[in-house]
Scaffold this motif. Structure first.
Motif: not given
Ligand code: GUN
Ligand code: FE
Length: 431
Positions: A17, A31, A63, A400, A402-407
């Motif tokens: 990603t 991604p 990922d 949880k 998580l979105s890519v941005e959150e990760r």
């Protein structure tokens, strides 16, 4: 990892990603993207593997997040052993009490070898792929640091520090003539010796440098075409002192600019810029001066909160610095989130019209903002130099989804050392 790319003449293909900043400081996210490099140069990020690369081994990171290498625009290598203590004083007293006595020890090569080895090893493990580094006044120890940096595979500018006034006897150039001669010898030696390790002129800051020394540094800059790094408007007492020392200048920046050391000829990086007023900011903008924003150091030494939102609004050239040992952490993950946190304090206590930095903006500063000092570095467009990090969340599990941005945000805030699983510099894999 199935293939370790040792040779940067062979295409490098990383799959994962892929995230980088565009010029508007917004994330670009692909991604399952293919990040391709040839001879250390990025060929682009593709959703499907282009035909001409079919059959070439792909390093498939599934990922995992792949982001650009980061740039530390301001760090003091000899202060690395002094991280994390002695934060009870403000800048000028801190320098005299803790910093100068420690830097004086780097006259001894045995001590320098020990201190600099620890620094370089930790820098390799950090998210940094590029850095602008202060050494000390000692020529031989500075070359020793540069040997270690060259061996590390990182790309750096390193400066032998110049200081000839208001400095203790044990950490002061013998005289201007000797200082300039040694500086020239150091430049010539380092130019013959390295590929990835470049010299940068380093007058410590205005209070430490006589006019004669500054003039000599300017002559060297013109002859050898070298960039400059120094400190600017960090602390209120320091600024008042510069005003006394240079009564004919309207702002601290002019005290460099009168010697062409503010970016008018060759590029200049100024660390801190906490208290830069309108006139100084206008001069920085005109000269294209780089601002090294060092939020943690500004907090630890009670220097203040730099107006980062204003710098972004003005489109100043700006990146992040850890300023170890003013800052205790070498990680640019930390510097980025420190910058966000400090900008929130600015918003709360100084000016509610200056919105806090977003995560996207802090990511930009850590990668593309500072990287631009090195050219096309810190993002993934065709023609960029390929510095990349493959990130791991193995040591920070969560149930949880998580979105890519959150990760990405979480990796920055938690700032675990183990987050940097693999590092590539100019297309070469360091680990
Ligand atoms: N100003 C002059 N020297 C230094 C230094 O070593 N650290 C910081 N933070 N500011 C400086
Ligand atoms: Fe500094």
């Amino acid at each position: 990892m199935d293939h370790k790319q040792e040779n940067n003449n062979y295409p490098l293909i990383l799959k994962g990603t892929v995230i980088w900043s565009d010029e508007n400081r917004r994330y670009q996210i692909v991604p399952g993207g293919y990040l391709i490099g040839e001879a250390g140069i990025c060929q682009g990020v593709f959703e499907t593997l282009p035909d001409e690369y079919k059959g070439i081994p792909v390093q498939d990171y599934q990922d995992q997040l792949i982001i650009p290498g980061m740039t530390d625009l301001h760090v003091h290598a000899p202060q690395y052993g002094s991280r994390g203590f002695g934060m009870d004083l403000e800048l000028l007293e801190w320098l005299n009490t803790y910093t100068f006595p420690e830097e004086a020890k780097y006259k001894e090569l045995e001590y320098a070898q020990k201190g600099y080895s620890v620094f370089v090893n930790d820098l390799v493990q950090s998210p940094t792929t590029r850095a602008c580094i202060f050494a000390t006044i000692h020529k031989e120890a500075t070359l020793l640091l540069m040997d270690l940096l060259e061996e590390s595979g990182l790309v750096t500018y390193t400066g032998k520090v110049n200081m000839d006034r208001n400095s203790p006897d044990f950490l002061c150039e013998k005289d201007v003539q000797t200082a300039l001669e040694e500086t020239i010898q150091w430049i010539v030696e380092s130019r013959n010796r390295y590929q990835n390790t470049m010299p940068i002129l380093t007058p410590r800051f205005v209070p430490s440098c006589s006019d004669e020394l500054m003039r000599g540094i300017r002559d060297i800059m013109e002859e050898y075409k070298l960039p400059v790094q120094s400190h600017l408007s960090e602390n209120r007492n320091e600024i008042a002192w510069v005003h006394e020392l240079c009564p004919n200048t309207a702002c601290y920046g002019e005290a460099y600019d009168q010697f062409d050391l503010f970016g008018s000829k060759d590029p200049a990086i100024m660390a801190h810029c906490v208290h830069s007023g309108l006139r100084e900011r206008k001069l920085m903008k005109e000269r294209g001066t780089y601002i090294a924003h060092c939020p943690q150091s500004n907090l630890n030494l009670a220097s203040g909160i730099a107006p980062v939102r204003t710098y972004l609004e003005e489109n100043q050239k700006i990146g992040l610095g850890t300023d170890v040992a003013g800052g205790a952490n070498l990680s640019l993950f930390r510097a980025a989130t420190d910058a966000i946190q400090m900008s929130k304090m600015y918003y709360c206590y100084v000016d509610s019209k200056k919105a806090p930095l977003t995560m996207e903006e802090a990511f930009y500063l850590a990668t593309r903002g500072g990287g631009s000092f090195f050219g096309r570095v810190g993002y993934f467009e065709k023609g960029c130099e390929l510095d990349a990090l493959v990130l791991s969340e193995q040591e920070i599990p969560t149930p949880k989804v998580l979105s890519v941005e959150e990760r990405l945000e979480r990796i920055f805030y938690l700032a675990e050392k183990t987050a940097v699983a693999h590092k590539f510099v100019r297309g070469k894999q360091l680990y």
